[in-house]
Write an enzyme that holds these catalytic residues in place. Structure first.
Site, PDB file in Angstrom:
ATOM      1  N   CYS A   1      -3.075 -94.141 -11.904  1.00 51.02           N
ATOM      2  CA  CYS A   1      -3.763 -95.142 -12.722  1.00 51.02           C
ATOM      3  C   CYS A   1      -5.160 -94.641 -13.086  1.00 51.02           C
ATOM      4  CB  CYS A   1      -3.821 -96.472 -11.985  1.00 51.02           C
ATOM      5  SG  CYS A   1      -4.159 -97.889 -13.061  1.00 51.02           S
ATOM      6  N   ASP A   2      -5.751 -95.275 -14.083  1.00 49.87           N
ATOM      7  CA  ASP A   2      -6.921 -94.738 -14.779  1.00 49.87           C
ATOM      8  C   ASP A   2      -8.007 -94.137 -13.895  1.00 49.87           C
ATOM      9  OD1 ASP A   2      -5.521 -95.760 -16.854  1.00 49.87           O
ATOM     10  OD2 ASP A   2      -7.102 -97.021 -17.638  1.00 49.87           O
ATOM     11  N   LYS A   3      -8.569 -94.915 -12.970  1.00 52.15           N
ATOM     12  CA  LYS A   3      -9.733 -94.435 -12.202  1.00 52.15           C
ATOM     13  C   LYS A   3      -9.332 -93.509 -11.073  1.00 52.15           C
ATOM     14  CE  LYS A   3     -11.688 -97.068 -14.998  1.00 52.15           C
ATOM     15  NZ  LYS A   3     -10.408 -97.546 -15.550  1.00 52.15           N
TER      16      LYS A   3
ATOM     17  N   CYS B   1       1.913 -97.101 -12.300  1.00 49.48           N
ATOM     18  CA  CYS B   1       1.236 -95.806 -12.358  1.00 49.48           C
ATOM     19  C   CYS B   1       1.311 -95.071 -11.024  1.00 49.48           C
ATOM     20  CB  CYS B   1      -0.231 -95.993 -12.736  1.00 49.48           C
ATOM     21  SG  CYS B   1      -0.533 -97.123 -14.096  1.00 49.48           S
TER      22      CYS B   1
ATOM     23  N   ASP C   1      -5.653-101.292 -13.666  1.00 51.37           N
ATOM     24  CA  ASP C   1      -6.299-101.858 -14.846  1.00 51.37           C
ATOM     25  C   ASP C   1      -5.359-102.816 -15.562  1.00 51.37           C
ATOM     26  OD1 ASP C   1      -8.340-100.172 -14.157  1.00 51.37           O
ATOM     27  OD2 ASP C   1      -8.639 -99.391 -16.174  1.00 51.37           O
TER      28      ASP C   1
ATOM     29  N   SER D   1     -10.593 -99.938 -22.692  1.00 55.58           N
ATOM     30  CA  SER D   1      -9.402 -99.229 -22.248  1.00 55.58           C
ATOM     31  C   SER D   1      -9.162 -98.059 -23.201  1.00 55.58           C
ATOM     32  CB  SER D   1      -8.194-100.164 -22.270  1.00 55.58           C
ATOM     33  OG  SER D   1      -6.988 -99.436 -22.226  1.00 55.58           O
TER      34      SER D   1
ATOM     35  N   CYS E   1       0.566 -95.704 -18.544  1.00 52.99           N
ATOM     36  CA  CYS E   1       0.781 -96.058 -19.946  1.00 52.99           C
ATOM     37  C   CYS E   1       1.055 -94.796 -20.759  1.00 52.99           C
ATOM     38  CB  CYS E   1      -0.436 -96.794 -20.495  1.00 52.99           C
ATOM     39  SG  CYS E   1      -0.725 -98.393 -19.703  1.00 52.99           S
TER      40      CYS E   1
ATOM     41  N   GLU F   1     -13.587-103.428 -18.562  1.00 51.28           N
ATOM     42  CA  GLU F   1     -13.071-103.035 -19.864  1.00 51.28           C
ATOM     43  C   GLU F   1     -12.686-104.294 -20.633  1.00 51.28           C
ATOM     44  OE1 GLU F   1      -9.659-100.566 -19.066  1.00 51.28           O
ATOM     45  OE2 GLU F   1      -8.286-102.239 -19.350  1.00 51.28           O
TER      46      GLU F   1
END
Length: 570
Positions: free
Chosen positions: A123-125, A50, A82, A472, A196, A446
């Site tokens: 990435c996610d956060k 990511c 993650d 997630s 992702c 998660e």
């Protein structure tokens, strides 16, 4: 010459001689010291695909700032993947990293008195953390999402993504595929850098950034490997200098109740990540706006699901990008009155005016709202005596919107995962994992490995999973998370016992524990918090500060002000 703002306090006046000396040692000259200083802060690193593309994109943003007449100052902050922290104690650090990213960007920009900020996340956060910092600082800002990876393919041409690998573990455990086939998926599901590729948390928050006006329309679905991203980053550099010259729009001009509702509508319409229940309220909090799970529920209920995107649907961000990106979804929502067209965008235009340049629904990946996939959004907030402040269920892709079963209680994720791995559970069970909320975890892990294993075993709707932890964006099945109040805060989820009957009705937005008020009161009188090992370091500080899930799990009082100061020393 562009007007300088905060950086004057570092670069002007006799008493700033040592400050300028330090800056000269970085390669700046007199001309540079007379210009505006723009921080370019990303989360580039080798720890996750990511983040791998963010360094080159940041370098392109640097060129754009220079083209616009500013001095770019590049630096990085941390990220937690993650993808590699799931299903072990490392996942406790994921949500905490959101706060660390926001805090570190604030510290860097305020400490050096930079005039503007370009933030990059992958990435996610890293996405919400960066946006939180921008709103907290309220300096001229542009957000750049690094983009998602392209899918991989099996030798037979089957499209694979990281979700295929995660759910493949469950399929292997049931004997549906061989270990050799599982290894084949592992080697073919993630072939490029980027996040992702489905409508998981990263792509959802990238779309949220567009809806909030913090990034350019059409930018979030552009894959990470596309060369267009470098032109986009240069444009961001030029644009932040224009905002600095004009004095706006600033982040808090963009973050309004209307834009927050637009962001929530975008998530609902695309079946996006449940993690928005934490991130949208947290971004609102930085602007001094109270926007809770109740506010999200109101928007989710009135917004139809119109985009056929994974994990609940068929298509990926790359596919949406081909037909015009997130603005295709926005146009369909705007046409039917589900968006506020008068909200501002990063270009200074209204959303309605900016969307006029983009196409409408194609009827395949994105539908018109009159022919939705589901009449209400892909996410539903559930309330009842089990979750008085709410819990969240992603209904996109579900065959049934109701479930009635008996609780099987686990005090930690590991306890549940052990049972799921052995398939030692029964159809009709409500697998309840508690003590995994933001304070009780601490860190609110998660549960993707658990939920994906259940789904891969073919039991995604034969059992329900309920937790005060989080999921997630790739989670699917009858999975209810973010239960609030959490067990550690004395929430009813901490009072559930094995065998208790639980009814979930997403159509009515309800979740009911069939235990009398008198019995719950008796259990409450005997309740004691789950005892974890002694904490220290970041987890200890986080557990002391973090607030409730339904308000975004934030760690400060919100809407911090930064007075404009100038150095008057001649």
């Amino acid at each position: 010459m562009l007007t300088k703002h905060r950086s004057k306090m570092v670069t002007e006046g006799a008493t700033r001689t040592p400050h300028r000396a330090f800056l000269r040692a970085t390669g700046l000259d007199d001309d540079d010291l007379a210009k505006s200083m723009v921080a370019i802060i990303g989360t580039a690193g080798d720890n996750t695909p990511c983040s791998k593309s963010l360094g080159p994109q940041a370098d392109s943003a640097r060129l754009g700032v220079a083209e616009g007449g500013g001095v770019p100052v590049m630096m990085n902050t941390i990220s937690v993947s993650d993808g590699t922290s799931m299903n072990h104690d490392g996942m406790r650090m994921s949500l905490i990293s959101r706060e660390l990213i926001a805090d570190s960007m604030e510290v860097a920009v305020r400490g050096h008195a930079y005039d503007a900020l370009i933030g990059l996340g992958g990435c996610d956060k890293t996405l919400p953390g960066t946006m939180m910092a921008m709103v907290r600082l309220n300096v001229p800002s542009v957000f750049i999402y690094g983009g998602s990876m392209l899918p991989g393919y099996s030798p037979d041409g089957t499209e694979n993504t990281v979700l295929t690998a995660i759910e493949g573990v469950g399929r292997y455990q049931t004997g549906a595929i061989s270990l050799e086939q599982l290894h084949g998926i592992e080697h073919t599901c993630a072939m490029t850098v980027g996040s992702c590729p489905g409508q998981f948390t990263a792509n959802t928050m990238g779309m949220v950034a567009e809806a909030l006006g913090l990034s350019f329309l059409g930018s979030s679905t552009m894959p990470a490997v596309y060369s267009q991203r470098h032109a986009l980053a240069r444009r961001a550099g030029r644009r932040v200098m224009e905002i600095l010259a004009k004095g706006g729009p600033l982040p808090r001009d963009l973050i309004t109740r209307k834009s927050l509702e637009n962001a929530a509508a975008a998530v609902a319409a695309t079946g996006g990540s449940t993690n928005v229940a934490l991130h949208i309220p947290a971004i609102a909090h930085e602007a001094g706006i109270r926007f809770t799970m109740d506010d999200l529920a109101e928007v989710f209920n009135r917004t139809p699901l119109i985009a056929d995107l994974q994990p609940g649907g068929r298509y990926l961000a790359r596919d949406l990008d081909i037909i015009g990106g997130a603005p295709v979804v926005f146009n369909s929502l705007l046409k039917s009155g589900h968006l506020h067209g008068d909200a501002l965008t990063i270009t200074g235009e209204t959303l309605a005016d900016a969307l006029a340049r983009f196409p409408g629904a194609d009827g395949r990946i994105v539908r018109e709202t009159a022919q939705p996939i589901h009449a209400s959004g892909g996410l539903v907030v559930l309330k009842g005596n089990l979750c008085p402040d709410g819990a969240l269920l992603k209904i996109a892709g579900l065959k049934s919107l109701s479930f009635d079963g008996r609780a099987r209680v686990f005090e930690t994720e590991e306890d549940c995962m052990s049972v799921v791995s052995q398939q030692a559970y029964d159809a009709g069970d409500v697998l309840l994992i508690r003590n995994e909320g933001p304070k009780g975890g601490p860190g609110m892990r998660e549960m993707l490995s658990v939920t994906a294993a259940i789904y891969g075993q073919g039991n995604g709707e034969k059992v329900a999973l309920l937790t005060d932890g989080r999921f997630s964006g790739a989670t699917r099945g009858m999975c209810i998370g973010y239960a609030s109040p959490e067990a550690a805060a004395g929430g009813p989820i901490g009072l559930v016992r094995d065998g208790d009957r639980i009814t979930i009705d997403a159509a009515r937005g309800s979740i009911q524990l069939h235990v009398s008020d008198e019995e719950l009161a008796a259990r409450k009188a005997q309740w004691k918090p789950y005892a974890r090992e002694r904490l220290a370091g970041a987890l200890e500080k986080y557990a002391r500060l973090v607030g409730s899930t339904h308000e975004g799990a934030v760690t400060h009082s919100g809407a911090a002000e930064w007075p404009l100061e100038t150095n008057k020393d001649a």
